[in-house]
Write a protein that holds these residues in place. Structure first.
Motif, PDB file in Angstrom:
ATOM      1  N   TRP A 122       1.876   1.281 -12.314  1.00 18.99           N
ATOM      2  CA  TRP A 122       0.966   1.860 -11.343  1.00 18.99           C
ATOM      3  C   TRP A 122       0.329   0.771 -10.493  1.00 18.99           C
ATOM      4  CZ3 TRP A 122       2.206   6.675 -11.538  1.00 18.99           C
ATOM      5  CH2 TRP A 122       2.497   7.287 -12.753  1.00 18.99           C
ATOM      6  N   ILE A 123      -0.136   1.144  -9.318  1.00 24.54           N
ATOM      7  CA  ILE A 123      -0.764   0.201  -8.395  1.00 24.54           C
ATOM      8  C   ILE A 123      -2.275   0.446  -8.394  1.00 24.54           C
ATOM      9  CG2 ILE A 123      -0.931  -0.512  -5.977  1.00 24.54           C
ATOM     10  CD1 ILE A 123       1.973   0.187  -5.630  1.00 24.54           C
ATOM     11  N   LYS A 124      -3.040  -0.614  -8.486  1.00 20.89           N
ATOM     12  CA  LYS A 124      -4.496  -0.485  -8.504  1.00 20.89           C
ATOM     13  C   LYS A 124      -5.027  -0.154  -7.111  1.00 20.89           C
ATOM     14  CE  LYS A 124      -5.124  -3.674 -12.378  1.00 20.89           C
ATOM     15  NZ  LYS A 124      -5.776  -4.939 -12.836  1.00 20.89           N
ATOM     16  N   ALA A 125      -6.067   0.704  -7.082  1.00 21.91           N
ATOM     17  CA  ALA A 125      -6.596   1.205  -5.808  1.00 21.91           C
ATOM     18  C   ALA A 125      -7.232   0.117  -4.956  1.00 21.91           C
ATOM     19  CB  ALA A 125      -7.603   2.320  -6.072  1.00 21.91           C
ATOM     20  N   ASP A 126      -7.660  -0.977  -5.548  1.00 25.35           N
ATOM     21  CA  ASP A 126      -8.308  -2.041  -4.776  1.00 25.35           C
ATOM     22  C   ASP A 126      -7.376  -3.224  -4.519  1.00 25.35           C
ATOM     23  OD1 ASP A 126      -8.106  -2.786  -7.390  1.00 25.35           O
ATOM     24  OD2 ASP A 126     -10.150  -3.596  -7.564  1.00 25.35           O
ATOM     25  N   SER A 127      -6.060  -3.016  -4.740  1.00 23.42           N
ATOM     26  CA  SER A 127      -5.110  -4.119  -4.599  1.00 23.42           C
ATOM     27  C   SER A 127      -4.532  -4.163  -3.182  1.00 23.42           C
ATOM     28  CB  SER A 127      -3.966  -3.949  -5.608  1.00 23.42           C
ATOM     29  OG  SER A 127      -3.237  -2.758  -5.332  1.00 23.42           O
ATOM     30  N   PRO A 128      -4.011  -5.302  -2.745  1.00 23.19           N
ATOM     31  CA  PRO A 128      -3.382  -5.419  -1.417  1.00 23.19           C
ATOM     32  C   PRO A 128      -2.207  -4.464  -1.207  1.00 23.19           C
ATOM     33  CG  PRO A 128      -3.869  -7.593  -2.287  1.00 23.19           C
ATOM     34  CD  PRO A 128      -4.134  -6.622  -3.408  1.00 23.19           C
ATOM     35  N   PRO A 129      -1.307  -4.261  -2.228  1.00 20.57           N
ATOM     36  CA  PRO A 129      -0.210  -3.316  -1.998  1.00 20.57           C
ATOM     37  C   PRO A 129      -0.692  -1.901  -1.716  1.00 20.57           C
ATOM     38  CG  PRO A 129       0.002  -4.374  -4.154  1.00 20.57           C
ATOM     39  CD  PRO A 129      -1.172  -4.962  -3.502  1.00 20.57           C
ATOM     40  N   PHE A 130      -1.772  -1.489  -2.392  1.00 15.97           N
ATOM     41  CA  PHE A 130      -2.302  -0.142  -2.150  1.00 15.97           C
ATOM     42  C   PHE A 130      -2.863  -0.028  -0.740  1.00 15.97           C
ATOM     43  CE2 PHE A 130      -5.695   2.991  -2.061  1.00 15.97           C
ATOM     44  CZ  PHE A 130      -5.058   4.107  -2.577  1.00 15.97           C
ATOM     45  N   GLN A 131      -3.567  -1.039  -0.289  1.00 16.16           N
ATOM     46  CA  GLN A 131      -4.127  -0.997   1.053  1.00 16.16           C
ATOM     47  C   GLN A 131      -3.026  -0.964   2.114  1.00 16.16           C
ATOM     48  OE1 GLN A 131      -7.314  -0.457   1.546  1.00 16.16           O
ATOM     49  NE2 GLN A 131      -7.634  -0.526  -0.680  1.00 16.16           N
TER      50      GLN A 131
END
Length: 322
Positions: free
Chosen positions: A257-266
């Motif tokens: 899973w991708i964290k909501a505060d990570s660069p990939p999510f943004q």
């Protein structure tokens, strides 16, 4: 005339072959076939008129069927797409095809030469406009018209065809291109395993909404919750859940899973929430496709590029288009 001369010439043309290929095979088998000048003479005198007659007869039957559908009150759903004789900006010919979404039959197509348009890029819109005007003049009642997201075609539909619902093909190559570009950046490597799933989710959103535009946009945006491992969330006091089966603890733990505060999510959020994309999704909710024209486009490509057929075959094709 010897019967074999006519049969060999017909078989060569009707299968998309070339005289040189047929002559090479005949030489290996020690067969006598017409010379090249006689071969092209037979095409001009006998075969081209027959092909033109057969095309017009079939086209008239299709047009008659479409006009009868109007009398019965059924609106026709068409999809359209263009194909040029060469890639890039050096195209000389472009054909725009219209296919009945119900019967999968090509009901009409228009041939456009670059000298008729302001540029090779403008040929697609000209072919679309010309073909659409012809179908409307023939009395075809069009309810849905599915095309690609060409700005010129959008303008035509928006300005002159407000009574026809305009749909876009869900195949959104720009989304995949943006995802691949973003995932190739050093800080967004965690996005790479998700690219294929995100594209599949785009198709699923368009298909599962059953024509509901707001529902299509809603399920597309739900991706931002799922990719973080959140499968139940609340929006405006309403609880929502993912449509996939419940994940086991092992599946939940193993998924990256991708964290909501990570660069990939943004980076992903910027793509998913793009204003133009969200607006386009509303015109993909019927899940119509132009890819059904591909087989016909492949035939046109062979006849227009000159690699697999003779110039005379291209002449036949142009006659049929006209």
């Amino acid at each position: 005339m010897a019967e074999n001369n006519l049969l060999i010439s017909s078989a060569t043309v009707f299968t998309g072959g070339t005289y040189s290929d047929m002559a090479d095979r005949a030489q290996l088998l020690n067969l006598h076939i017409p010379r090249q000048t006689q071969f092209y003479a037979i095409q001009s005198i006998y075969l081209i008129p027959v092909i033109l007659y057969a095309y017009r007869e079939q086209h008239d039957k299709l047009t008659e069927h479409l006009t009868q559908e109007r009398a019965s009150g059924r609106k026709i759903e068409l999809c359209g797409d263009a194909r040029c004789d060469s890639p890039g900006f050096s195209s000389k010919y472009s054909t725009y095809s219209f296919q009945d979404d119900a019967t999968k039959e090509i009901v009409h197509f228009e041939l456009v030469e670059v000298t008729e348009a302001s540029s090779s890029v403008a040929m697609e819109a000209m072919g679309f406009q010309r073909g659409l005007n012809h179908l409307l003049y023939m009395g075809v009642d069009i309810g849905v018209m599915t095309t690609d997201r060409s700005p010129s075609i959008r303008k035509i539909m928006r300005d002159t065809c407000t009574d026809i619902h305009h749909e876009f093909d869900p195949w959104h190559k720009s989304v995949k291109k943006k995802l691949v570009t973003a995932s190739n950046k050093k800080d967004n490597k965690d996005l790479q395993p998700w690219v294929k799933s995100i594209i599949n989710h785009l198709y699923w959103s368009c298909e599962s909404c059953k024509g509901d535009q707001e529902e299509c946009v809603h399920w597309w945006k739900s991706l931002l919750h799922h990719i973080c491992g959140v499968h139940r969330w609340e929006e405006n006091g309403v609880e929502h859940t993912c449509h996939h089966p419940p994940l086991t603890e092992v599946q939940q733990r193993r998924r990256k899973w991708i964290k909501a505060d990570s660069p990939p999510f943004q980076a992903l959020k910027a793509i998913v929430m793009d204003r133009n994309l969200l607006q386009d999704l509303k015109q993909m909710s019927c899940f119509k496709h132009t890819v059904l024209c591909d087989d016909f486009k492949s035939l046109r490509a062979k006849m227009s590029c000159g690699h697999t057929v003779t110039p005379m075959s291209l002449t036949i094709w142009c006659l049929c288009a006209g």
